[in-house]
Design an enzyme around this catalytic site. Structure first.
Site, PDB file in Angstrom:
ATOM      1  N   SER A 195      -6.803  -2.414   2.431  1.00  0.00           N
ATOM      2  CA  SER A 195      -7.104  -1.898   1.097  1.00  0.00           C
ATOM      3  C   SER A 195      -7.755  -2.923   0.179  1.00  0.00           C
ATOM      4  CB  SER A 195      -5.840  -1.333   0.420  1.00  0.00           C
ATOM      5  OG  SER A 195      -5.431  -0.148   1.068  1.00  0.00           O
ATOM      6  N   ASN A 200      -9.698  -0.313  11.426  1.00  0.00           N
ATOM      7  CA  ASN A 200      -8.452   0.201  10.882  1.00  0.00           C
ATOM      8  C   ASN A 200      -7.922   1.304  11.787  1.00  0.00           C
ATOM      9  OD1 ASN A 200      -6.565   1.755   9.197  1.00  0.00           O
ATOM     10  ND2 ASN A 200      -7.288   0.460   7.533  1.00  0.00           N
ATOM     11  N   TYR A 244      -9.560   3.031  -4.929  1.00  0.00           N
ATOM     12  CA  TYR A 244      -8.615   4.066  -5.320  1.00  0.00           C
ATOM     13  C   TYR A 244      -8.655   4.440  -6.795  1.00  0.00           C
ATOM     14  CZ  TYR A 244      -6.903   2.842  -0.711  1.00  0.00           C
ATOM     15  OH  TYR A 244      -6.819   2.593   0.632  1.00  0.00           O
ATOM     16  N   ARG A 263     -11.222   3.706  12.074  1.00  0.00           N
ATOM     17  CA  ARG A 263     -12.317   3.547  11.120  1.00  0.00           C
ATOM     18  C   ARG A 263     -12.846   2.121  11.253  1.00  0.00           C
ATOM     19  NH1 ARG A 263     -10.107   2.992   6.099  1.00  0.00           N
ATOM     20  NH2 ARG A 263     -10.738   0.811   6.107  1.00  0.00           N
ATOM     21  N   GLY A 283      -7.054   5.510   5.643  1.00  0.00           N
ATOM     22  CA  GLY A 283      -6.608   6.280   4.495  1.00  0.00           C
ATOM     23  C   GLY A 283      -7.038   7.736   4.591  1.00  0.00           C
ATOM     24  N   GLU A 285     -13.987  -5.255  10.245  1.00  0.00           N
ATOM     25  CA  GLU A 285     -12.629  -5.002  10.705  1.00  0.00           C
ATOM     26  C   GLU A 285     -12.526  -3.565  11.191  1.00  0.00           C
ATOM     27  OE1 GLU A 285      -9.868  -4.255   7.021  1.00  0.00           O
ATOM     28  OE2 GLU A 285     -11.248  -5.899   6.536  1.00  0.00           O
ATOM     29  N   GLU A 319       0.807  -1.211   0.000  1.00  0.00           N
ATOM     30  CA  GLU A 319       0.000   0.000   0.000  1.00  0.00           C
ATOM     31  C   GLU A 319       0.848   1.273   0.000  1.00  0.00           C
ATOM     32  OE1 GLU A 319      -3.645  -0.587   2.669  1.00  0.00           O
ATOM     33  OE2 GLU A 319      -2.321  -2.186   3.324  1.00  0.00           O
ATOM     34  N   ASP A 345     -15.240  -0.725   9.819  1.00  0.00           N
ATOM     35  CA  ASP A 345     -15.929  -1.156   8.599  1.00  0.00           C
ATOM     36  C   ASP A 345     -17.007  -2.171   8.977  1.00  0.00           C
ATOM     37  OD1 ASP A 345     -14.163   0.427   7.205  1.00  0.00           O
ATOM     38  OD2 ASP A 345     -12.804  -1.226   6.736  1.00  0.00           O
TER      39      ASP A 345
END
Length: 332
Positions: free
Chosen positions: A168, A294, A238, A277, A298, A292, A32, A279
């Site tokens: 990602s 994070n 992305y 974050r 990002g 999950e 990443e 998810d």
């Protein structure tokens, strides 16, 4: 408690923000790297826009000499993948007495390993899909066909296959029939030695960012994720035009509140700090399921945390300024 769009609009960061020297770490050697560099540049620009003296640096052999020669007041970790999320770099920063935005090394290690994190969430009563973690060695030793047949029988189809440690969407795949499972496992093992196979929960993909700007952790408005091909993989995250985001998510008030409560519970159960974050999938009954968490989200132009910050009525640079000021206050 969720942050309403009007909440915290007065946050401007402490008066000493313009006196801080902040180091933004980005790049690294993970898959990443490119995304990390984009995150780092955006963080750098946002901090400079609110008067913070900030510089961008890679996590390489020059980092420790630089920290010793000119210790920053705080570090922002914009590294993704193992470098920024497995806790090792945070442990090194602790050894150097350099404070940083985000959780400590122990919590980072826990969140980075998805099976371990899911076990903690399950123990805390936080809903997360049933799963099995399968190392590559056991997969080979026990016989791939027999193991995969048992997984499909136990968890049912469809399934979600993804690296136990990674981000990602790299190496992740939705498996809708048993014949596709071997290829998904091979693709996953290209990125990690352990595969996480979990029951696929159909529903709305939602990300809830959690920030603590001095009044305790608060959930920002949820962001709904609508990938064009139905899977939120690396390309969908992305590549412009591959995904549509709705911030806030198109949820009724009751479901929005439940999603916020579950995200905050996950953040707390894993011992996180400053930002994260979470998810989730919201199923047809409005029940959130944590996929999950994070610890180094990002920060690119298509990333979910900045979208949530904007939906909450916050200024991205000022929020970052508050976080780095709070981190600097933790210097030993």
């Amino acid at each position: 408690m969720a942050v309403s769009p009007a909440a915290h609009t007065s946050v401007t960061g402490p008066a000493t923000t313009d006196e801080l020297h902040v180091l933004v770490l980005a790049g690294g050697l993970s898959y990443e790297r490119d995304v990390s560099l984009r995150s780092g540049r955006r963080v750098l620009d946002a901090l400079r826009a609110v008067g913070v003296e900030a510089e961008l640096r890679d996590a390489d052999v020059a980092l420790l000499p630089a920290l010793a020669a000119d210790p920053p007041d705080a570090v922002v970790i914009a590294l993704h993948g193992a470098t920024g999320e497995d806790g090792s770099l945070r442990g090194v920063l602790d050894l150097c007495d350099v404070p940083y935005v985000g959780c400590d090394a122990r919590a980072s290690r826990l969140a980075w390993d998805k099976p371990s994190a899911k076990a903690v969430l399950r123990e805390a009563g936080i809903p997360t899909p049933d799963w099995v973690a399968l190392p590559h060695d056991r997969f080979s030793e026990l016989g791939a066909v027999a193991v995969l047949d048992r997984i499909a029988d136990r968890l049912g189809l469809p399934l979600m296959v993804k690296p136990a440690q990674g981000g990602s969407g790299l190496g992740a795949a939705v498996v809708r029939d048993a014949a596709s499972l071997p290829a998904a496992m091979v693709g996953c093992f290209a990125y990690d030695q352990t595969a996480l196979v979990e029951r696929y929960v159909p529903g709305m993909d939602v990300a809830v960012s959690v920030l603590d700007l001095g009044e305790g952790p608060q959930a920002l408005p949820p962001v709904e994720i609508v990938p064009r091909n139905g899977v939120y993989d690396y390309a969908a995250r992305y590549t412009a035009g591959r995904t549509t985001w709705h911030a806030p998510a198109r949820l009724d008030p009751g479901t929005t509140e439940r999603v916020a409560e579950v995200a905050l519970a996950a953040h707390t159960a894993l011992g996180l700090r400053d930002l994260s974050r979470v998810d989730l999938i919201v199923d047809a009954e409005g029940q959130p399921h944590v996929l999950e968490v994070n610890v180094s989200p990002g920060m690119t132009e298509t990333s979910l945390l900045p979208l949530a910050v904007q939906a909450a009525g916050l200024d991205f640079g000022r929020a970052l300024g508050t976080l780095v000021t709070r981190a600097a206050a933790r210097r030993p």
